[in-house]
Each structure stands twice: as C-alpha cells, then as structure tokens.
Design an enzyme around this catalytic site. Structure first.
Site, PDB file in Angstrom:
ATOM      1  N   ASP B  11      11.991  -9.202  11.449  1.00  0.00           N
ATOM      2  CA  ASP B  11      12.045  -8.287  12.990  1.00  0.00           C
ATOM      3  C   ASP B  11      12.582  -8.978  13.957  1.00  0.00           C
ATOM      4  OD1 ASP B  11       9.949  -6.804  12.219  1.00  0.00           O
ATOM      5  OD2 ASP B  11       8.237  -7.734  12.346  1.00  0.00           O
ATOM      6  N   ASP B 130       6.122   5.352   8.116  1.00  0.00           N
ATOM      7  CA  ASP B 130       4.927   4.650   8.584  1.00  0.00           C
ATOM      8  C   ASP B 130       3.308   5.714   8.307  1.00  0.00           C
ATOM      9  OD1 ASP B 130       5.853   2.356   9.216  1.00  0.00           O
ATOM     10  OD2 ASP B 130       6.168   3.089  11.717  1.00  0.00           O
TER      11      ASP B 130
END
Lengths: 204, 255
Positions: B11, B130
């Site tokens: 990230d 997702d």
C-alpha cells in the site's frame, strides 16, 4: 547504436532500461532511417496483431525492418515482435505479417481447458543440438521466463525453433534464423535469466 | 508447466509505503522502490503497488514511484488505485508499469475496461473486485463493494467477473472482504467459484496468515496467483521460504 522500434504498441521504457544495463546507446525510434542505420534492432510490442501491422505499415517500418534483416543486422523480436515475423495470423481473421519467416500465428489448442492469456512464469527447453546458441549462453536449461500471450507461432520450418514451452501443448517459445532471433516471453521482465539473454544479444 | 505466482502487495500513500513494514538493513524502509528491490532479489513473481493517496494533486507521486521502480526492477509491476481514465492508464504504462488494476472506476464505467483493453491490450488490464459474502437470508453468493470496500453495489461478484472478462479484462484481482485482515486464510469457496466460472487468471487476495493458507488457495481454490501483504512485509515469511514450502507440498512454483 541499438534501436528499439516504436510503433505505438505499448510502453518501451522498460525494454530500453534493460538494454541500457549492457549498452550505452539505445534509442527508441519510429524512424525508418534510424532502423536502417542501427547496428542492431529490437522489435518489442504487446497488443493485437492486425493493429500492429497497420501501425508498422503506416510508418513504412515494415519495409525498413525487412531491409535491415536482409542486410544481416542482428534482430531481436519480443512477444508480438516474434509473432509479426511470420506470414500470417489468425488473430482477428487472417492478417498478413512481415513474412520474414514462413508459418502462422494461431490460438492455443485446448483453449477451453486453459486459462488464457498464458500469463506468468513457465520453463523454456532448448531444442537445438550441440553446445547451444550464443543467445542462450549462461541461461540454464529449463529456466523460467515471464510470458503474457494468447496466441502462439507455428513455424513451417521446425529447424528455426530454438526453445519450446509447454502449456496445454508444446509451442515454440523462441526462434533463431541466421541474424533473426525472437522470443514469445519477455526477457526484460524475466529477472536475471531474462537479462542474460539481452546481454547476449548486445554482445553478439 | 505454468507456475503459480506469489505476489507481494504494497500500500502506497503519497509515494510512501504505509502500515508498518519491517525491513532490516534498508536505507529507507518507507520507499516502495527499495522494498520492490528486496522482493525482486527474493524472486517474487510480480509486485503490486496499491495507491491509496487521497488527494488528486499528490497522485503524480505514483508515476514517479513507477518510473523509479522500472529503472531497477525487471519483473512485472502492477499499479492500482484511483485510476479513472484512459489517460491515467496511459501515464502509468508510460512510466514503466506493466499492468494497471481498476476497481471502482470499472463498476462506475464498464466501458473503461473495454476501451482500455482495446487500446492497450487485455494483458495489461486487471480488474480488481472486492467481494463480500451476502448475509441476508434468501441471497447467496458475494456482492461487489467499491470505494475501498465502503460502498455496496448490489452487483453479484461472479456475474461481474464474467462481465469484465467479456469486456476484455486480462486478469482478476479478487479480494475477499470477509477474510481480508483476519489472517485466517483466503476465502477458498469464493476463489474456486471465480476460477471455475472464468477463463482468465485469478489472483486471490485477503486473509493470508500462514503458508498453508497460500497452498490452500492455490490448490483447493484453484487460484493462478496468491497475493499477500503483511506476512511478507513483517518478515514472517520470505518469498523464497514461501515457495520452498509450496514446492515441498507439490505446488508448481518458480524456484
């Protein structure tokens, strides 16, 4: 000077970076003059076959590439740059290629059972006799290379096949014909063994 | 034979790695490029940067990160997060990224997937999904969430996967929201359902806590690749150790 041919099919920066590890003068160009005046030429590329041929023709590069190859300049094709060398492709109908080598580009067999694109790391197997070709110097037998493609080449003359790979079938993952060498995988994305091929090409 | 891929994911916010990444002997452990180099040396099969930069102005920093990574790392790099247009994709590819991953924008504008794969080739267009298990009675399967998992869409995840495959996506990055962050293992059923319903490769994500979890998702879940973040970043396992484990269990990996 090594020229990486730019015909609008994909980012060439990472290809250039890989060559620059071994050679100072590497340019990205779409000019026929640059192609014809280089010591060595590289044809990379990803994307659709038909579009690629259209872009090459539009820039008069198809003719320049064939001329440079006929003059004996060392040539390296990568991925689509391998496929474009052949007579024709069944991708998007029947599209004529550069015709440097006889044979066709076709879909994988057993498509229904395989994940397509063939994406990831797979082994290459050297199928030549004897000591092996200079372009694969220092590349251990069975090395893993990074592939991303949905079509494969089927050379008419099997003697041009340098290495093979298995994915649902055995296909030609590398070819060599005099000054012309080309691979289905991406040497510039295949870490140290891939970079070794680029070094070998630079040192030819 | 094509090997199963092991993919560390970082990230990145404002050009810096976020969440504690425990690397020793690095000049700058917050620099995604340095960490990418470590994973390159360990022969990770690919690397993914997920850009979670909030402000539009600072998004340029990701291009710089991609550029610097491509200078030194010769393995496939995927960048995802905040991609909204063909221009965003082009800029990332020109910076040296090999693939881009599109999530929210694909749902809001499915045509983007089609246009992008026509323009740049399917091989570089990853659609990230997702997925969250539906818990209301009478409904089965998984639902697609967007905006970093904050917004339910009502869309069935498997149907969505089939749709983006048809639009030209070259690969699916599938995250189980139920398992993400739990370290209790991947959602095997979700991954297997996707893998059997689609013919493009599936990267499984969310839930890796130990090496057996990776084996499960690659073998039982039939994933083509396994993504993991914290188990690698916290040095619980190295990529090499992971591959050695998988190999002893009969999983084809590049080693």
């Amino acid at each position: 000077m090594i020229t990486i041919i730019d015909y609008g099919m994909g980012n060439l920066r990472s290809v250039q970076k890989a060559f620059e590890l071994f050679y100072p003068n590497v340019r990205i160009s779409s000019s026929c003059e640059d192609v014809l005046s280089s010591n060595k030429i590289v044809l990379p590329g990803v994307g659709a076959f038909g579009k690629a041929m259209e872009e090459l023709r539009k820039r008069h590069l198809a003719k320049a590439i064939k001329e440079a190859i006929e003059k004996g300049r060392p040539f390296l094709g990568i991925c689509l740059g391998l496929q474009l060398l052949f007579s024709e492709s069944e991708e998007g109908g029947r599209v004529k290629g550069l015709g440097v080598l006889s044979g066709k580009v076709r879909k994988f067999k057993n498509v229904g059972k395989l994940k397509i694109p063939h994406m990831g790391w797979n082994r290459i197997r050297n199928v030549t006799d004897g000591a092996g070709p200079a372009i694969l110097n220092g590349v251990p037998e069975g090395s893993y290379m990074y592939f991303v493609h949905s079509y494969v080449v089927e050379p008419k003359d099997k003697d041009v096949i340098l290495c093979e790979t298995d994915y649902g079938e055995t296909f030609a993952s590398g070819i060599e014909n005099d000054n012309v060498r080309a691979f289905q995988f991406h040497p510039e994305k295949s870490q140290s063994v891939g970079l070794r091929i680029i070094k070998n090409f630079v040192e030819l | 034979m094509l090997t199963k891929r092991i993919i560390p994911c970082l990230d990145v916010k404002d050009g810096r790695v976020v969440k504690g990444v425990k690397f020793l002997n690095l000049k700058d452990a917050g620099d995604p490029v340095e960490i990418a180099q470590v994973y390159d040396r360990e022969e990770a099969d690919e690397i993914i940067f997920l850009d979670i930069t909030a402000s539009f102005e600072k998004r340029q920093t990701m291009l710089d990160v991609a550029r610097r990574t491509a200078e030194t790392v010769f393995m496939p790099l995927t960048v995802g997060g905040g991609i909204r247009s063909l221009e965003d994709i082009r800029d990332l590819l020109n910076a040296g990224t090999d693939k881009v991953s599109i999530n929210t924008s694909a749902v809001k504008d499915p045509e983007l997937v089609q246009k992008a794969s026509e323009k740049f080739g399917s091989q570089c267009i990853v659609v990230a999904i997702d997925a969250k298990r539906r818990d209301e009675s009478g409904k089965s399967g998984w639902e697609v969430y967007i905006n970093g998992g904050r917004t339910p869409t009502g869309i069935d995840a498997v149907e969505w996967g089939k749709k983006v495959e048809g639009l030209g996506a070259g690969e699916i990055l599938l995250t189980s929201m139920d398992m993400d962050g739990t370290k209790n293992g991947y959602d095997i059923e979700l991954t297997k359902t996707f893998s059997e319903s689609l013919s493009i490769p599936i990267i499984a994500s969310g839930g890796a806590g130990n090496l057996e979890h990776l084996r499960e998702v690659l073998v039982d879940g039939k994933a083509d690749a396994a993504l993991a973040a914290s188990i690698f970043h916290f040095r619980e396992y190295s990529v090499r150790e992971t591959k050695e484990y998988l190999k002893t269990k009969g999983v084809e990996v590049r080693i």
